[in-house]
Design an enzyme around this catalytic site. Sequence first.
Site, mmCIF file in Angstrom:
data_model
loop_
_atom_site.group_PDB
_atom_site.id
_atom_site.type_symbol
_atom_site.label_atom_id
_atom_site.label_comp_id
_atom_site.label_asym_id
_atom_site.label_seq_id
_atom_site.Cartn_x
_atom_site.Cartn_y
_atom_site.Cartn_z
ATOM 1 C CE LYS A 30 -3.052 -2.970 -0.170
ATOM 2 N NZ LYS A 30 -3.661 -3.297 -1.461
ATOM 3 C CE LYS A 35 -6.086 3.828 5.760
ATOM 4 N NZ LYS A 35 -6.634 4.070 4.402
ATOM 5 N N GLY A 89 -8.111 -3.693 2.424
ATOM 6 C CA GLY A 89 -9.413 -4.270 2.740
ATOM 7 C C GLY A 89 -9.761 -4.157 4.221
ATOM 8 C CE LYS A 134 -7.665 15.879 8.788
ATOM 9 N NZ LYS A 134 -7.342 16.343 10.147
ATOM 10 N NE ARG A 175 -10.655 -8.366 -6.039
ATOM 11 C CZ ARG A 175 -10.310 -7.571 -5.039
ATOM 12 N NH1 ARG A 175 -9.035 -7.412 -4.753
ATOM 13 N NH2 ARG A 175 -11.223 -6.917 -4.349
ATOM 14 C CB VAL A 186 -17.699 -9.293 -5.956
ATOM 15 C CG1 VAL A 186 -19.112 -9.822 -5.774
ATOM 16 C CG2 VAL A 186 -16.686 -10.185 -5.249
HETATM 17 C C1 MV4 Z 1 -9.749 5.127 5.521
HETATM 18 C C2 MV4 Z 1 -10.885 5.610 6.212
HETATM 19 C C3 MV4 Z 1 -10.869 6.927 6.610
HETATM 20 N N1 MV4 Z 1 -9.798 7.704 6.375
HETATM 21 N N2 MV4 Z 1 -8.702 5.942 5.300
HETATM 22 C C4 MV4 Z 1 -11.113 0.581 5.279
HETATM 23 C C5 MV4 Z 1 -10.742 -0.452 4.264
HETATM 24 C C6 MV4 Z 1 -9.573 0.066 3.541
HETATM 25 N N3 MV4 Z 1 -9.705 -0.267 2.150
HETATM 26 C C7 MV4 Z 1 -9.544 1.511 3.783
HETATM 27 N N4 MV4 Z 1 -10.509 1.777 4.833
HETATM 28 C C8 MV4 Z 1 -10.699 3.008 5.301
HETATM 29 N N5 MV4 Z 1 -9.669 3.875 5.087
HETATM 30 C C9 MV4 Z 1 -8.727 7.182 5.733
HETATM 31 N N6 MV4 Z 1 -7.659 7.970 5.521
HETATM 32 C C10 MV4 Z 1 -11.953 4.737 6.419
HETATM 33 C C11 MV4 Z 1 -11.856 3.427 5.974
HETATM 34 C C12 MV4 Z 1 -13.035 2.606 6.204
HETATM 35 C C13 MV4 Z 1 -13.830 2.160 5.138
HETATM 36 C C14 MV4 Z 1 -13.503 2.438 3.822
HETATM 37 C C15 MV4 Z 1 -14.287 1.991 2.795
HETATM 38 C C16 MV4 Z 1 -15.446 1.296 3.056
HETATM 39 C C17 MV4 Z 1 -15.802 0.989 4.349
HETATM 40 C C18 MV4 Z 1 -14.999 1.431 5.399
HETATM 41 C C19 MV4 Z 1 -15.373 1.130 6.717
HETATM 42 C C20 MV4 Z 1 -14.565 1.563 7.747
HETATM 43 C C21 MV4 Z 1 -13.397 2.288 7.490
#
Ligand code: MV4
Length: 448
Positions: free
Chosen positions: A116, A158, A164, A201, A291, A294
């Site tokens: 990432k 992260k 995911g 952020k 990829r 779904v």
């Molecule tokens: C974030 C976020 C808020 N701010 N990044 C969760 C899965 C991963 N793909 C990235 N995710 C998130 N990243 C920042 N900077 C909130 C999430 C997140 C989320 C993102 C997409 C769909 C559902 C989610 C549920 C919780 C948190």
Amino acid sequence: MFTKVLIANRGEIALRILRACKELGIQTVAVHSVVDADAMHVRLADESVCIGPNPASESYLNIPSILAACEITGADAVHPGYGFLSENARFARILGEHKITFIGPSARHIEIMGDKIEAKKTAIELGIPCVPGSEGEVPTLEEARRIGREIGYPVLVKAASGGGGRGMKLASDDADMENAWSTARSEAKAAFGDDAVYIEKYLTKPRHIEIQVMGDGRGHAVHLGDRDCSLQRRHQKIWEEATAPSLSAKQRDEIGMIVANAMKKLEYSGAGTIEFLYEDGEFYFIEMNTRLQVEHPVTERITNVDIVYEQIRVAAGEELRLKQEEITFWGHAIEIRINAEDPRTFTPSPGKITYYPPAGGVGVRVDSAVYQGYAVPPYYDSLIGKLIAHGRDRKECLQRLRRAVDEFIVDGIKTTLPLFQDLLEEPDILSGDYDIHWLEKYLAEHHA
Ligand code: MV4
């Protein structure tokens, strides 16, 4: 063109890939675990090979076994579908070494996007807007705190190898950072064998909007518009729509062109998805999936592009037939995921399907590989089908979706269909007014 494609997957996506192969006049090889011997894709494929016992680690993830199946059948390409080996760079590379084509992007592109931190650096170089945050890895607590203060709390720590939703920790101030930074690192080390973390952020109320792309690996690439996939439970999408209800045609075109131009520069090959968080009119890149996804059918429905067919053509070295100016977005499509789960607790509900008349009619597509008498095995994910509705606009799409959900019968096991009946009564869903936290809040209030 390929003469024989081995489908390294199961369930509805194996059937979806098989259909595209048949239309291209390509012979098909199904591979399966012991319990999947009577699956639809096995029945419909020209040949099939049992590749191992039921646990995915011994069958659908078993690289030596899949290679042997290629060897035995003389397959000249492998389609990995989604999940399993679809984003495994080592698998793509090994296939290449055996002169078998991996139907997907280059191993190098899979590798970059799997890390990432690398993905984000690449996105910045390509001119894709990103969430403000650290430039790469954050190796010390002091640096983590400096970045937290600089971009402003709250921030997310992260895992570089995550994605995911796995390996994320929220820090709301300097005091909080010690715990967030060190638990993110140790959890990342335990889960992925890599303790590298980065910081972003924290966006408090974004939508998840993603852009579908296709490239030919030689600098031609197009975007196929966007999807809103904000309705998720524990990072599992349950409902996806195209086009994203919150975007104007101008916004769609702008972000789409940024992404398509980036994929041209990258010389990306095959289908891919660029994931963004969208808040207050701005897009922020978070990850790229290398990829087929779904939810690809909602994009297929509004663009009339057969994404799997094009994936196979491009992998065989043919040029992308798609021209950006010829890609248009007609109407609105919504997909719901029908899982073999209790609709309140989401506990898996495997077992025999005793009656199965799927929905049909105008504006309805069902992608599923189950049938009456089929036993849903307990070993794999619980998706048993996808119901995709389409209409001239979102209102007509919702009418057809509600009608289709009402007529869809799956007896013998529990499914998530009743959840969708409830959601289709919710004003926020009907108006399209939801963010990434909406579903979890709704479930806490209504489904506890
Ligand atoms: C974030 C976020 C808020 N701010 N990044 C969760 C899965 C991963 N793909 C990235 N995710 C998130 N990243 C920042 N900077 C909130 C999430 C997140 C989320 C993102 C997409 C769909 C559902 C989610 C549920 C919780 C948190």
